[in-house]
Every structure is written in C-alpha cells, then in structure tokens.
Design a protein around this motif. Structure first.
Motif, PDB file in Angstrom:
ATOM      1  N   GLY A 160      41.026  50.098  46.403  1.00 50.86           N
ATOM      2  CA  GLY A 160      40.613  48.933  45.635  1.00 50.86           C
ATOM      3  C   GLY A 160      40.868  47.616  46.320  1.00 50.86           C
ATOM      4  N   ILE A 161      41.026  47.638  47.660  1.00 48.33           N
ATOM      5  CA  ILE A 161      41.428  46.430  48.383  1.00 48.33           C
ATOM      6  C   ILE A 161      40.408  45.311  48.232  1.00 48.33           C
ATOM      7  CG2 ILE A 161      40.433  47.392  50.505  1.00 48.33           C
ATOM      8  CD1 ILE A 161      43.447  44.993  50.205  1.00 48.33           C
ATOM      9  N   ARG A 162      39.121  45.641  48.210  1.00 45.44           N
ATOM     10  CA  ARG A 162      38.116  44.583  48.080  1.00 45.44           C
ATOM     11  C   ARG A 162      38.285  43.830  46.768  1.00 45.44           C
ATOM     12  NH1 ARG A 162      35.581  48.885  50.364  1.00 45.44           N
ATOM     13  NH2 ARG A 162      34.441  48.551  52.307  1.00 45.44           N
ATOM     14  N   HIS A 163      38.384  44.555  45.669  1.00 42.54           N
ATOM     15  CA  HIS A 163      38.502  43.917  44.364  1.00 42.54           C
ATOM     16  C   HIS A 163      39.800  43.130  44.255  1.00 42.54           C
ATOM     17  CE1 HIS A 163      35.107  46.218  42.511  1.00 42.54           C
ATOM     18  NE2 HIS A 163      35.390  47.028  43.515  1.00 42.54           N
ATOM     19  N   LEU A 164      40.865  43.663  44.809  1.00 42.32           N
ATOM     20  CA  LEU A 164      42.141  42.939  44.759  1.00 42.32           C
ATOM     21  C   LEU A 164      42.027  41.599  45.483  1.00 42.32           C
ATOM     22  CD1 LEU A 164      44.593  45.899  45.412  1.00 42.32           C
ATOM     23  CD2 LEU A 164      44.407  44.581  43.310  1.00 42.32           C
ATOM     24  N   ARG A 165      41.344  41.603  46.590  1.00 43.90           N
ATOM     25  CA  ARG A 165      41.236  40.362  47.369  1.00 43.90           C
ATOM     26  C   ARG A 165      40.232  39.405  46.745  1.00 43.90           C
ATOM     27  NH1 ARG A 165      40.863  41.539  53.626  1.00 43.90           N
ATOM     28  NH2 ARG A 165      40.769  39.279  53.565  1.00 43.90           N
ATOM     29  N   TRP A 166      39.224  39.923  46.056  1.00 44.86           N
ATOM     30  CA  TRP A 166      38.292  39.018  45.389  1.00 44.86           C
ATOM     31  C   TRP A 166      39.001  38.184  44.330  1.00 44.86           C
ATOM     32  CZ3 TRP A 166      34.176  43.399  44.538  1.00 44.86           C
ATOM     33  CH2 TRP A 166      33.516  43.647  45.749  1.00 44.86           C
ATOM     34  N   LYS A 212      50.269  40.681  44.460  1.00 48.58           N
ATOM     35  CA  LYS A 212      50.899  41.427  43.372  1.00 48.58           C
ATOM     36  C   LYS A 212      50.969  42.903  43.727  1.00 48.58           C
ATOM     37  CE  LYS A 212      52.289  42.387  39.110  1.00 48.58           C
ATOM     38  NZ  LYS A 212      53.610  41.969  38.583  1.00 48.58           N
ATOM     39  N   TRP A 213      49.872  43.421  44.257  1.00 47.04           N
ATOM     40  CA  TRP A 213      49.865  44.838  44.605  1.00 47.04           C
ATOM     41  C   TRP A 213      50.764  45.128  45.797  1.00 47.04           C
ATOM     42  CZ3 TRP A 213      47.703  47.920  41.123  1.00 47.04           C
ATOM     43  CH2 TRP A 213      47.665  49.282  41.415  1.00 47.04           C
ATOM     44  N   LEU A 214      50.829  44.199  46.737  1.00 39.70           N
ATOM     45  CA  LEU A 214      51.756  44.371  47.850  1.00 39.70           C
ATOM     46  C   LEU A 214      53.194  44.429  47.359  1.00 39.70           C
ATOM     47  CD1 LEU A 214      50.221  42.041  50.598  1.00 39.70           C
ATOM     48  CD2 LEU A 214      50.273  44.533  50.571  1.00 39.70           C
ATOM     49  N   ASP A 215      53.495  43.622  46.342  1.00 38.18           N
ATOM     50  CA  ASP A 215      54.841  43.685  45.764  1.00 38.18           C
ATOM     51  C   ASP A 215      55.087  45.056  45.151  1.00 38.18           C
ATOM     52  OD1 ASP A 215      55.297  41.083  46.514  1.00 38.18           O
ATOM     53  OD2 ASP A 215      54.787  40.230  44.560  1.00 38.18           O
ATOM     54  N   GLY A 253      50.552  37.910  35.497  1.00 40.38           N
ATOM     55  CA  GLY A 253      51.381  37.441  34.401  1.00 40.38           C
ATOM     56  C   GLY A 253      51.312  35.946  34.162  1.00 40.38           C
ATOM     57  N   HIS A 254      50.129  35.337  34.400  1.00 41.02           N
ATOM     58  CA  HIS A 254      49.975  33.894  34.236  1.00 41.02           C
ATOM     59  C   HIS A 254      49.728  33.470  32.784  1.00 41.02           C
ATOM     60  CE1 HIS A 254      48.787  33.225  38.733  1.00 41.02           C
ATOM     61  NE2 HIS A 254      50.076  33.454  38.556  1.00 41.02           N
ATOM     62  N   PHE A 255      49.379  34.410  31.916  1.00 40.24           N
ATOM     63  CA  PHE A 255      48.989  34.052  30.568  1.00 40.24           C
ATOM     64  C   PHE A 255      49.925  34.727  29.565  1.00 40.24           C
ATOM     65  CE2 PHE A 255      45.262  33.888  33.269  1.00 40.24           C
ATOM     66  CZ  PHE A 255      44.756  32.610  32.995  1.00 40.24           C
ATOM     67  N   ALA A 256      50.024  34.100  28.410  1.00 38.82           N
ATOM     68  CA  ALA A 256      50.889  34.627  27.362  1.00 38.82           C
ATOM     69  C   ALA A 256      50.246  35.845  26.717  1.00 38.82           C
ATOM     70  CB  ALA A 256      51.143  33.551  26.309  1.00 38.82           C
TER      71      ALA A 256
END
Length: 1534
Positions: A551-557, A563-566, A1415-1418
């Motif tokens: 899923g690397i393409r979608h993650l980078r888009w 986040k996934w690297l973490d 996790g940017h949104f409540a």
C-alpha cells in the motif's frame, strides 16, 4: 618437553651390534601390559641407513636358522608367515560374505518405505534401447562394440586372469593347502562378473577388489619387512586388482538402459537445456567432484547467468518429488522421514566413518611424535605413522564429500517438499480474508477474549515466514542429522580417552559438566519460550512490512508513510527486543559451555594433584588439554544440537498447525454428481457465513440462476459479492441445499487481479490460443482501441496487478479473461463500474447480446442496472443478506423506471460526449480483414518491452564499501571494544598453555627437557610464574591461579558474545530502518518496475541474514586470520625450509580458491535473485486465490511454483556442489601438505622436541589456511545479502521540493494551472499526458471526462506530485495559486490535498485508525463523518482487516470518501470514488461532498454522469490530450 602424550618407553642399548635381537618395548596404557615388538634385520638396515658403524651383518647375510636356547624366536619371517595366512583367510572370508549377500539379495524381504529410494529414476524404454543397439551392427554376424561391453569384457578378463594366476600359484611348488584360499576371491569375482555382467558401477565388485588389493598390499609389505623376495604372482594379482578397481571407478554409475538424452556431459559447456552431469557420472568423477569443472571454467571467464546453469538432477526435480510426497500418508514430519529416510541412514554411516577417521588422527599423531622422539633409528616407523595419518585424513576427506552430497540431497528435497506442500495447502485452504462487516455484531463479541496468535489463521506475513524461515529451520536439521549420532559419540570417546589418561580424577570434571547440563535444561526451556515469542514478533513485522509495501502508493498520496513507518519501527523494535532476549539466553548457554570447558580441567587437575596426590607433568597436562579441547567442542555442540532441534520443533509445529487449517469445501450438491450436469445454479433455503465466523452473511437463499443473463443489484454491503463467493464455494455452507458448478467458472473479481505478464497471457490464462475466439473477445470487451495505442499491442507487458494500465483497462482485461474461458458459468462482479458510459454500453451490447455468452449462465453484479436491465432474464435484489427474485410485475416497473432515467440521460450523454462517440466508433469492427490486421500487429509486436526490470546483480567480489557500511552500522566503538576483547581472549588461551608448561616444569626445573622449552634468559615471559612456590610443597597458589585464568577466559568470552549481540542489534536496527525509510521515499517509478516479491525478498531474506547470520563468518575470518599469522611467524622463526614450503602451499590454496570464488559469487547472487519469484508466487497466490480456484487453475499455478522452486533450488544446489569441489581439494591438499611437512621435518633432522613443536604448529597453519579461505568464501557469500540490502540505500529519491508554503496556502481563490504540461512515467516512455494547458478555477468543482486510458489518472497523479513534468525537456509546469508545484515541499502539499482512489487501501486496525491514521481529529468529528458517509450502525472501534477484506468494495470506497470529508483539504481529487456504490447511496454521498467540500477545489474523475453533475468546470481528455474544456454550462448536462 613434549606437549603430547607418550607411553612409557624403554630403549635397549644398541652398542653391542646385536641389532637382530633387540627389542623395542613400550607399555600399552590401555591394557597395562608389556608388549614386545621385535625388529629383526630391518633394524640393522636402519642402522646402516642412519650411519651406524656397529652393524656387522650385510644385507646379503643369510638369516640365522637356529637360535641358542633361551632366545625368543620372533623373527619377521615368522610373523610374515602368520600374517600371510591371516590375510589370505580374511580376504577369502570377505569374498564369501559378499557372495552370500549377492545370493540372498533377491530373496530378502523388501526394505521398508523409509529405507527405500525416493523419486528414483526407473528404467524406461530399456528394451527399445537394447534392440536399437543390437540392430546397429557394424557388419553381418558381428556385435557392435559399445562402452558397456568394453567394461564387461575388461572385468571378465581381469577376473579370469586373476583366477588363472591364483591357480598357477596353487600348482607351483611348494604346494600348500593355504594357497587354495587365494582362489576364492578370484573365483567369486569371475562368477559375479559372469552372472551380473555389470554395465554400471558394481558395488559388490568394488568392495571385493578393494579387499583383494588391500590384502595383497599387506602381503607384499610383509614380504618386504621379512626381507624375502617379492612373489611375482602376488605382484601380478595386486596389479590385476588395481586394474579392476580403476575400471570400476571409471564405469558409469547410471544404468545404461536409462535414456541419456538431455543429460549434460562433464566436458560440455554448461547450459540450462540439459540436466546436471550428476545423472551420468563415473564413481571417480563423483568422488572428486570433477564434473563441476565446466561450470567453474565458465564462471571464471564471465559472470554466470541462468542460461549457463544446468537443470537439477532427476532425483532433485520437484515435479515428481511433490507428487510422490503428496501421496505419502501422515503428518508432514512423518512424510519427511518416509521420503528422506534412506539419505538419513546413509549420512549417519558416512558421518560415523568420518568421525572415526578424524578421531584416529590424534592417536596416530601421538604415535608419530613418540616415534620421532625415539630417535633417527625409527624413521621407518615414523614414515608409516605419517602415511597412516595421510590415509585417515583422505578417508575423512572423501567421506565428508559424500556426506555433503547426500546431506544436501536430503536438505534440498525436504525443503522443496515443504515449500511445494505449503503452496498446495495455500491453494486449497479456506480463505479467511473476508470477515463480517465492522458494524456487524459478531465483530464485538469476540473482542473481550481474543484468540491466541498461534490459533489464528495464517496471515500473509506468517505464510511468507513459514516458507522463508520455518522451512529452512526444519530442513537444516535434516542436513545436520549425522551430528545427532556423531557428536554424542565423539563426546563419549573423548571422555574415555581422558579417563584412560587421568583415571578417576576426571569424574570431578564430569560433575562440572553434569551441573552445566542441568543449567542448560533450565536455560533452554526459557530460550524455547522466547523463540516462540520472537517468531510471532517476526510474523507481525513481516505482516506490517508486507502491507506497507503493498500500500505504499496510497500511504504516500496521503503523506501517511511516517505513521506506517512508526508502526513498522514498533514491530521491528519488538522483534529485536525478542531477538535480544533469545540472544541473551544463547549467550548464557555459550557461557555455560565455555565455563564447563575451562573448569573441567581445573576440577580434574585439582582432583589429580590435590586429592590423588599425583604429579602434573607436561607429558600428562598437554595431552589432557588436547583431549579437553575435543571435549570442549563436544560440549558446545551438544547443547547447540538440543537448541536447534527444539527450534526446529517449534518451526515444525507452526507448519503442522498451518497444514491442519480447514480446506475449502467442495461445492455442495443435491445428489451424486448432479451439480456438474446442471446448467444453472440453484439455492434452496441455503445459509452461508464467512470462514472463521459464526454469523451468517447470506440467509435463506431460495433462488436459481438459469442459463442467460442474471443481474444482481443492491445497496453497498448487502451481500452481492458474498453471493458470488458462495457460488464459488468460498463461504462456509451452514445449512440448506445448493446446486453449484463443480467445473471451472469464468470469474471476474470486483478488484481485477492480473499477473505480471503480457495482456494476451493474462486473457488466455493458460488456455489454448484460438485466434478467432480471441479476436471476438477483444472486440466484445472494447479492448481493440486500447491495444492499438500500445506499441506492442496485446503482447505489451504489464506490472503486478495490472500496473501500467488504467482502472478501466484492468477491468476489461479481467472481463476478457472470464469471457475467453470455455466455462459454462460466468460470475462477473461489477466489471462495468470503472468504465465510461459509452464503453460500458458497448460491452453490454456486444458481449451480453452476442454469441460469446450464448448458452452460458451469466451472473452479473452491478450498480449500473440501467445498462443491462432490458437484457436480463432474471433480476435479483439483495438487502442485508436476504435475496429476492423480482417477479414479472416488479421487473417491469424496474425496467420502466430505469428507462425513464435512461431517456433523460441519453440527451445529456449525447451532448456530453460528441468526441467520445467518435472514439467509440473506433471500437466497432472495421472493414479490415482480421488476418491482415493480425499480421500488421505481429510486425510491431516482435520484441515487446519488459515492464518489470530485471533484478540487478553485481559482478565480482563484494566491495569494501559494503563491509565498511556494515561495520559503521554496528558502531565503531563496539567494534573497537570487540577487537580488544578478542585480543584478551587470545592472550588468555596462550596464557593457559604457558601456565600449564610452567606448572609441569616446576616439578623438575633443571632437566634438559625443561630447558629445551624454557624462555630465553631475562625474558619476562620466561619468568612469569617464578614467584609461585614449588607445586610439590604448595599446590594452592597454582590451583587458584589456574582457576583465575579459567574464570577470566569465561568472563572475556561472555563479554565478547555480549558485544557481538550488541553489534548485531545495532547493525540490524539501523540498516533496516535506513532501508525502509529509503524505500518509502523512492520514486513512484521504482514501485512500478519492482515486483512486491522482489522487494519483500530483500526486506525478509536479506534482512534475516543481517539479523544475525552474518556475524559468525566475520568472527571466524578474524580468528583464523590471527591463527594463520601467528603460525606463520612461528614457522618462519624455526627454519627457512618450512617457511618456503608453507608459502608455496599457501599459494596453492589461494590458486584453488581464486578458481572457486568467482563462480560461487555468481551462483550465490543468482540464488538470491531466483528467490524473489518464489516469494512473489506466494503473494500472487494470496491476492488472486479466488480467481485461481474459480478457473480451476490450481494445477497450473502449482506447476509454476514447482518451476520457480526448481530455478531457486538449482542455484543453491550447484553452489554447494561447488563447496564440495573446494572442500575435497582443500582437505586433500591439507592432508598431503601435513604429510610433506612431516617428511620435511624428518629430512631436516631437527631435534625431537623441536620437530614435534614445529610439526604441530605446521598442522595448525595448514588448518588455519584451510579454514581462512573457507570462512572468507562464506563471508563473501553471506555479505551478498548485506550488499543487496545496501543497494536499496542508493535508490533514487523522489524530489522533495524546497519551498515551504504558508499555512493558508492554497486558498479557495487559488487556481490550478497546467501550462503546456507533458507527463511521462519514465524518460524512455511515451507521454501519458501531452501538451496539456488549462486552468481550474479555485473553489470550483471540475469534472474530468474521457474514455478509459485517456490520461485522467495521470492528471490526478500529477496533482499529487507523484509525477512531474520534466524541467530538462521544458515540458511545462503545474502551478497552484502561482506556486510551482514541483518546487513545493512534497510532504506539505500532500497534507493539503486528498485523493480518493477507485480502490482505496485500508489497513488492519479500527475504523477510527483508517479514517484518521495520524490522529489529527477528535473522536466526535470522526464519528460525525462516519455517520454521514457510511450511515448509522457503524462504530469507530469496529475492526478492519488488512486491505479492508472484511468490507465490500463499495464500503471501502465510502471509507475513502470519509477520509476526504474529514480532512476537508483545499484540493480534493476523486478518481471514480463512487464507481462501486449503488446510485441511491452515491446520490447521498454526492450531496455530502458538495456540502462538506464547498470551500475546496474538487477535481472529479467519473464515468457516471450523476457523479459529476453540478460541476462548475469540465475537461475532456482523449489519447493523453485535452480536447475540450470550459465552464460546465457549455455542456448543458452537468
């Protein structure tokens, strides 16, 4: 002082000249009895050869016939006569035994299955071959002279001549009945030759003639020692037996009746078109591994490629291995033993022979040194002992070569059997990928008590780990199987020798060992528990890495890769933490081993001196220490054997657990075979559920699907795809009855699954090529215009899962595959979703109304019911798992409703697509002749380009920069500390020997023997222990000092192991994270041309080597390098002759090694490259399992996996065959070098002590040279993995951009401007978007129109900065609000743009984590979006499987839309975001999008007009160019 054990010796005076009666007596310590060996006239000869003036008898003096009374008559002649009788009887007895074996063989019961040959090549067409040979005579009445008749005649002549010579010996005087015994072996040889007429290597004759040759050599030696003239007839028989042995060694091992076609000759240039020469070798070629010479010569000249390497031998090929292994009964472990039992028995016997030969060398060496110390009068005995050592080492050398070959056969075959079995199980097991939807009650009932990881169905990561790790762990134990017998035996024998030397005091040392073994038991249990956790952690890391790569393409888009690297870093850290834990337990085991090995002599010497009160002399201490070293190696091996066996048991349990997972149920029928004959599909009160769940997904189905078109529709998540899966048998049948197809089904999945091959091969899908049918399918699926735009047409290559094609093109290729098949049932899961209106309408008219589906049962799931409603024989509506068939009235109303809607949209479609209709006209059959068109196409498609690039392989040795990169990854400070610790350990070892020397000499400090080994006067080392008291008066200081040295060595060893663990941890952690970070920032083109399996191979296999496997060879190279250097210094300090010989020997070693290294490096790299397709096969299988099983293509994919396994295994096979070639030459050279050094020592006339010291050091030098070359080769091979990982560190990075835009950019007023933009995916490729110039007003909604493949997705990717116009070619620019997009920081831009793909990628976790991974949104915001987009009943904590497999395609699209709504980015790109959503839901979602994104610039790519209705601006693309643009009101339909 002699550092080797010697028995008590007495040397009688030789000054009286009566050498004929002198005795050489020594005490045999084993029996405690005095044996007398008499040396007759030989001793006088030795006197003369050694210059003795006391000998008074000439060589020709007659031997005295009478002795005075009281003299013991023990002449050599008497011994010789006795020996002659014994030897004759022995050879006759052995010959009779061999004859009995031949006679009894046919009547013996057959061997059990586990002890019988497995996959043995049987005689085929033997009679035809014989008839052909007989018919090809050179003349009338003559028999053709062939190689096979030559060997028969040769052996027959030898046997007859030998029998005649033996008969002559019997008849000649003096006649003696004992001479009749000499007839027996030759008579038996003649009988066996006459009866068997051997044409291949006869094992019985080999044993017989070896026996005869050895016995006759003994007879000749006895005659020589007795100074008797050699018997001419015995000489002739010796020559004849040798000639027979030579013939047997040169005979082919293969049955000549077997066809030899396709087998390479040992002298031919290697090619992959032929099988390995191993299938047709002589015994001599097999023994010396000389058949590898052509491959070595080829590899020395140039880098090897796959076409330069032979095929695997017959018995190694997996096509028959898999079938035979599959037919065996029982667990996998039982079947492995049944298939490889004979090899296990063979290598155990060979291992025992090798161990016996190796154990005899120290004993013979002790005798040799005793003989050397006895003086120059015993030179002959020294030569005999040296020759015996040479023979023992050659036997060990030959045995090790045989052991390696049979062990490798056992290893390779067991590994291949497990790989193909796991693949076959993956093909047949239930698919656990799809589960109930997250809002289903079943997803919350099990969360309170999650199942253990070991009980869960195997994930993709676990299956890859099984194939790559667990299979290797188990197969490796088959390779090491002889050690289970030889290592314990070596331990027992070593301890027996220690007991023989020291007596009962060694029991105290044994108590230390027993205590150590008890500690081992405790530690090993903890190690096994930690190892299980480590493997689970590795599974998690592989799963996370696999999903990241996929899923690397979608993650980078979305700029979510951080986040996934973490997450990957977290799984990697947990894995490394577990590796540290298991590593610490291993360090504890190793430390206990070393402690027991060092404390063993301390405790033993304590009991020997302090308790027993004996004197620890040098002649006791050093032999004991040598035996302690043997015990030390045994101590290290025994616990390690236990550890690896337990690890293998863990791996075997995991494999067995996977094999016990339930298989896919065969489609249920209502009678015997009735489903196979029924043309339709029928359900009768049938209930279904997803595998692994308890809640039904389809309820009480009562419907049938007769031949013709049946349309299935319903809302998102209503169970439409589940219905097709039930028809395929992929769901669990709960109750009810069903008639389902048992034969192949043409299945088109909602997500098109395509393979990395040409378009044509994807459509054919292994079916035969029918040009007429193929052309009709292309036309019906509207593929002709697309293929015309490709340079190589349908032979154009595509990447994995159709990379290189647009979404619509992928869908149509998958549809064409289903239609081209000859299946009577077609199951089509929404293939029209990704198509524009005109293309979809064309397919409906040409395909569903055409002859291609006539008489077939077609079940079409679609949301575009309006296109095909009028053609449907049956309409089925699904809602929440309940299905109903619309009756005629309901169907009429539904048709009318859709017709009214269609009439309203036809006008809009006509206005909206004038250009598209022109393009559509191109799809209609032209007036050109089909054959003419195909001929024109073939002219252009002769050499199609490869979409996927070949995997890079370096040439030559591993570069120093690779070593330096790895060293730096392990931190230089730790390396410096390790070097210091290594030095301390080496110093401790030398100090240990020196202390024992000082202790032994302290009892007699003034003896000549001690002074010979004393240090020079004034040397600090020589007086290092002078302050210690005399051990005869006070032993305590000596014992305490020795204990301190032992404890110090143990502490230093533990420190070195700990440092190695720290360095491995540091290198593994930093290299992996650097590599994964580099992969995450590579150009998007890298993902296009690199298969997932290839990348996973490097991130799994090669990283696995870095995780620990690389440190062992590196440590060994350093250690043996130090030993080689120190040995060379010692040798050079003694005599220049030794230095000269050692230098020449080193050059010889290096020459052999330089011939070995280039070929081994090529084979190793080819092995690594060939592993990538093997791993890709598993990934491809898991992705397309439903399609493969629907088409009944399992045999085809199993065959392909077998071919890939063969390709991988053959590189490994010939690499280790090359290792056998090297080992044979190194071991033989070491044996001859040691023998030559012994002769050189005798020739130099060195003092006995100096000779022993130099000889021992020289032997260590030979061993160090041998092992240094071998370990350096291993290091070079293993560092290929490091090299392949480090290559990823040089991947080209995506341009990051250096402009940081303001936080408010882009605003609602910022336009998107394309200024003469040309976009291409690579420099050598044609443009996908050419000279595009347009302006999208800020805050507007822009509709992008065009048929599939027109460049719409390329435009969308350019807005994500995934592809840029080339600045060097001046291919225009893309600006947003006046800012050049290629200069903006790519992370900042992607955080401000949202992209909703047609196939959004979801990740394992909760819905909350998929909506907002960062996790940017409540939670309240996420819940509100969830309700608005997905509807009521969905919870943020609901579980989502990897890839969203527990969601329908429409639900996945809704989650993707939810992401965009939640982010409310200034720029939003929707690429067919609602293609798989029903129209009612799509209309609601469109309303949500217009409301929530009213402040955003929205670019919408869609084929359904309702998806772009209300747009402010439009673009129309065709052939990669903008053909129309402007305000939407100009179209009058939006």
């Amino acid at each position: 002082m002699n550092p080797f054990p010697q028995d008590q010796q007495t040397f009688p005076s030789m000054a009286d000249g009566t050498a004929d009666s002198e005795l050489f007596a020594f005490t045999n310590s084993k029996h405690g009895a005095l044996h007398q060996i008499t040396w007759g006239p030989n001793l006088q000869i030795l006197h003369r050869l050694n210059g003795s003036s006391d000998s008074s008898r000439s060589l020709s003096s007659p031997r005295p016939q009478h002795r005075s009374p009281g003299f013991v008559p023990s002449t050599d002649s008497q011994l010789a006569s006795i020996n002659v009788d014994y030897v004759a009887i022995a050879q006759a007895a052995i010959a009779v035994f061999l004859l009995l074996a031949v006679i009894l063989r046919p009547i013996c019961p057959p061997a059990p299955q586990w002890c019988s040959p497995f996959a043995k090549e049987e005689v085929e067409e033997a009679q035809d071959q014989e008839e052909e040979d007989d018919s090809d005579d050179s003349g009338p009445g003559s028999r053709r002279w062939t190689v096979r008749t030559f060997w028969i005649v040769h052996l027959a002549v030898v046997a007859i001549v030998g029998l005649a010579v033996s008969l002559t010996s019997v008849l000649l005087p003096p006649q003696d009945p004992i001479k009749l015994i000499h007839l027996i072996p030759w008579l038996i040889a003649a009988l066996i030759t006459a009866v068997q007429r051997p044409t291949k290597t006869p094992k019985t004759l080999l044993a017989l003639y070896t026996n005869v040759f050895a016995c006759h050599l003994a007879l000749l030696e006895a005659s020589r020692r007795a100074l008797e003239p050699l018997d001419p007839l015995t000489v002739v028989r010796t020559i004849l037996s040798f000639a027979a042995l030579v013939a047997v060694l040169l005979m082919p091992m293969r049955d000549p009746n077997l066809p030899a076609k396709g087998i390479a000759h040992a002298a031919d240039v290697p090619t992959r078109d032929c099988r390995s020469p191993e299938d047709n070798l002589s015994l001599w070629q097999f023994m010396t591994v000389s058949w590898m010479s052509p491959l070595i010569a080829r590899g020395t000249k140039t880098q090897l490629h796959d076409e330069d390497v032979w095929q695997l031998p017959y018995e190694f090929q997996h096509s028959r291995l898999h079938m035979l292994f599959r037919d065996l009964q029982g667990t996998v472990m039982k079947r492995l033993f049944l298939a490889n039992g004979l090899d296990l028995v063979t290598i155990c016997h060979l291992g025992l022979l090798e161990s016996a030969a190796n154990l005899s060398v120290p004993l013979l060496l002790k005798r040799l040194l005793q003989s050397i110390q006895a003086g120059p009068h015993h030179t002959e005995a020294s030569l005999l002992f040296a020759a015996a050592i040479l023979a023992a080492r050659l036997v060990a050398c030959q045995s090790s070569v045989f052991t390696l070959w049979f062990s490798r056969r056992c290893y390779e075959r067991s590994r291949g059997e497990m790989i193909t079995t796991i693949y076959a199980k993956t093909l047949s097991r239930k698919s656990f990928g799809q589960q109930p939807p997250p809002n289903h009650p079943s997803t919350t009932t099990t969360t309170t008590a999650p199942e253990k990881a070991s009980q869960q169905p195997a994930t993709t990561g676990k299956i890859l780990n099984l194939m790559r790790s667990d299979v290797y762990e188990v197969a490796q134990r088959f390779w090491d199987f002889p050690q289970l017998v030889t290592r314990p035996l070596q331990f027992v024998l070593s301890f027996a020798l220690v007991w023989q030397l020291l007596g009962w005091p060694c029991l105290l040392g044994l108590a230390c060992v027993t205590l150590a073994q008890a500690l081992h038991g405790l530690v090993i249990r903890r190690l096994i528990a930690s190892e299980r956790l480590r493997r689970i952690a590795t599974d998690d890391r592989l799963q996370a890495t696999s999903q990241f790569v996929e899923g690397i393409r979608h993650l980078r888009w979305y700029d979510w890769q951080s986040k996934w690297l973490d997450r990957i870093a977290g799984t990697r850290q947990r894995e490394l933490d577990q590796r540290i834990v298991t590593g610490l337990w291993r360090v504890a085991i190793s430390t206990v081993n070393v402690a027991s090995a060092t404390l063993f002599p301390v405790a033993t010497f304590f009991a020997y001196t302090f308790i027993a009160g004996r004197t620890l002399r040098v002649e006791v201490a050093f032999p004991a220490l040598q035996l302690f070293t043997m015990l030390e190696s045994s101590f290290k091996e025994l616990p390690n054997l236990i550890t690896v066996l337990l690890n293998a048991s863990v791996a075997m349990d995991r494999i067995e657990q996977f094999m016990t997972e339930p298989d896919k149920d065969e489609p249920a029928t209502d009678g015997s075979g009735q489903a196979a004959r029924t043309p339709g599909i029928e359900f009768r009160n049938a209930w279904y559920k997803w595998p692994g769940t308890d809640v039904p997904v389809l309820r009480d189905l009562c419907l049938d699907f007769p031949p013709g078109l049946s349309v299935v529709f319903g809302k998102v998540g209503s169970g439409k795809s589940a219905l097709l899966q039930a028809m395929l048998g992929e769901l669990d049948h709960v109750r009810g009855d069903a008639s389902l197809p048992n034969d192949a089904v043409g299945y088109c999945a909602q997500l098109p699954w395509l393979q990395h091959m040409s378009i044509r091969d994807n459509i054919l899908f292994s079916a035969p090529y029918d040009p007429g049918r193929y052309a009709r399918v292309l036309d019906a699926c509207a593929l002709r215009p697309d293929l015309a735009s490709f340079k190589h047409g349908d032979l154009s290559d595509m990447g994995e899962n159709g990379i290189g094609l647009s979404g619509g093109q992928r869908a149509r290729v998958a549809l064409a595959r289903a239609v081209y098949s000859y299946s009577r049932v077609l199951l089509l899961d929404d293939p029209l979703a990704a198509l524009d209106h005109n293309t979809a309408e064309s397919i409906v008219q040409k395909l569903f109304r055409g002859p291609l589906v006539e008489g077939r049962t077609v079940v079409l799931v679609t949301h575009r019911v309006d296109l095909c409603l009028h053609l449907a024989n049956r309409l089925v509506e699904l809602e929440d798992g309940w299905a109903r068939v619309l009756d005629s009235d309901e169907a009429s109303r539904e048709v009318a409703k859709f017709l009214r809607r269609e009439e309203r949209e036809e006008v809009a479609a006509a206005a909206a697509a004038p250009a598209a209709s022109t393009a559509h006209d191109d799809q209609r059959p032209s007036g050109l002749d089909d054959n003419q068109e195909e001929e024109e196409e073939e002219e252009e498609k002769t050499v199609p380009d490869k979409f996927i690039e070949e995997e890079h392989r370096r040439d030559g040795g591993v570069m120093l920069s690779v070593y330096w990169t790895y060293i730096k990854a392990g931190k230089l400070r730790w390396w410096a500390a390790l070097i210091v610790v290594f030095g301390l350990y080496r110093f401790g070892s030398l100090l240990n020997y020196w202390f024992l020397k000082a202790w032994g000499e302290a009892y007699r400090p003034t003896t000549a023997s001690a002074s010979a080994y004393a240090s020079p006067s004034g040397s600090f080392v020589g007086h290092l222990f002078d302050r210690l008291p005399n051990p005869e008066s006070d032993l305590r200081p000596w014992l305490l000092t020795y204990l301190g040295i032992a404890l110090g060595q143990t502490l230093v060893f533990a420190t070195s192991e700990g440092l190695l663990l720290v360095m491995v941890y540091q290198a593994a952690k930093h290299l992996f994270m650097r590599v994964i970070d580099r992969v995450s920032s590579a150009t998007f083109r890298f993902y296009d041309v690199t298969p997932v399996g290839r990348l996973m191979n490097r991130l799994v296999s090669d990283i696995g080597m870095i995780d620990g496997g690389i440190m062992g060879p590196l440590q060994q190279v350093a250690w043996w390098g130090l030993a080689w250097l120190s040995s060379m210094v010692v040798i050079a300090s003694v005599t220049p002759a030794f230095l000269l010989f050692s230098t020449a020997m080193t050059v010889w070693f290096v020459y052999i090694f330089t011939r070995f290294l280039p070929t081994s490096q090529s084979l190793r790299r080819l092995e690594m490259v060939s592993l990538s397709p093997l791993m890709s096969n598993f990934g491809i299988l898991l992705d397309g399992l439903a399609t493969i099983r629907a088409f009944k293509a399992q045999p085809h994919f199993q065959d392909r996996n077998i071919a890939v396994t063969d390709a991988f295994q053959k590189m490994d096979h010939f690499y280790w065959s090359l290792q056998a070639w090297l080992m044979y030459r190194f071991d033989a050279l070491s044996a001859f070098s040691t023998f030559a050094l012994t002769l050189l020592a005798l020739y130099e006339g060195l003092s006995p002590g100096l000779t022993a010291f130099v000889l021992t050091t020289a032997s260590q030098f030979v061993e160090a040279t041998h092992n240094l070359c071998k370990q350096y080769g291993t290091l070079q091979m293993d560092f290929v993995s490091v090299e392949r990982v480090i290559e990823l560190l040089s991947l080209p990075r995506e341009p990051q951009g250096d402009v940081t835009p303001p936080a408010t950019w882009p605003t609602k007023e910022d336009d998107i401007v394309f200024d003469n933009v040309t976009l291409r995916y690579a420099e050598h490729l044609d443009p996908s978007l050419a000279e595009a110039s347009f302006r999208i007003p800020g805050g507007s909604t822009c509709a992008v129109l065009g048929r599939t493949g027109s460049g719409k997705s390329t435009l969308a990717l350019s807005l994500l900065a995934a592809v840029h116009p080339s600045r060097t070619r001046r291919e225009g620019s893309i600006r947003v609000g006046g800012v050049r997009l290629s200069e903006v920081n790519v992370h900042a831009w992607r955080q401000r743009v949202s992209f909703v793909a047609q196939d959004p990628v979801l990740f394992p976790g909760t819905l909350r984590e998929n909506l907002d991974p960062l996790g940017h949104f409540a939670d309240e915001e996420c819940a509100a979006v969830l309700r608005r987009v997905l509807g009521a009943g969905w919870e943020l904590g609901a579980r989502v499987d990897g890839g969203g497999r527990n969601l329908s395609q429409g639900q996945r699209q809704l989650v993707g839309i939810g992401r965009a709504v939640l982010r409310r980015s200034p720029v939003v790109v929707l690429d067919e975001a609602t293609a798989s959503i029903d129209k009612e839901t799509a209309a609601r979602v469109q309303e949500v999008l217009r409301e929530e994104l009213r402040t955003s610039t929205v670019v919408t790519i869609a084929h359904r007009l309702e998806a772009v209705r209300g747009a402010d601006y439009y673009l129309r693309l065709d052939g990669g160019r903008v053909v129309e643009q402007g305000p939407a009101e100009n179209l009058g339909c939006l």
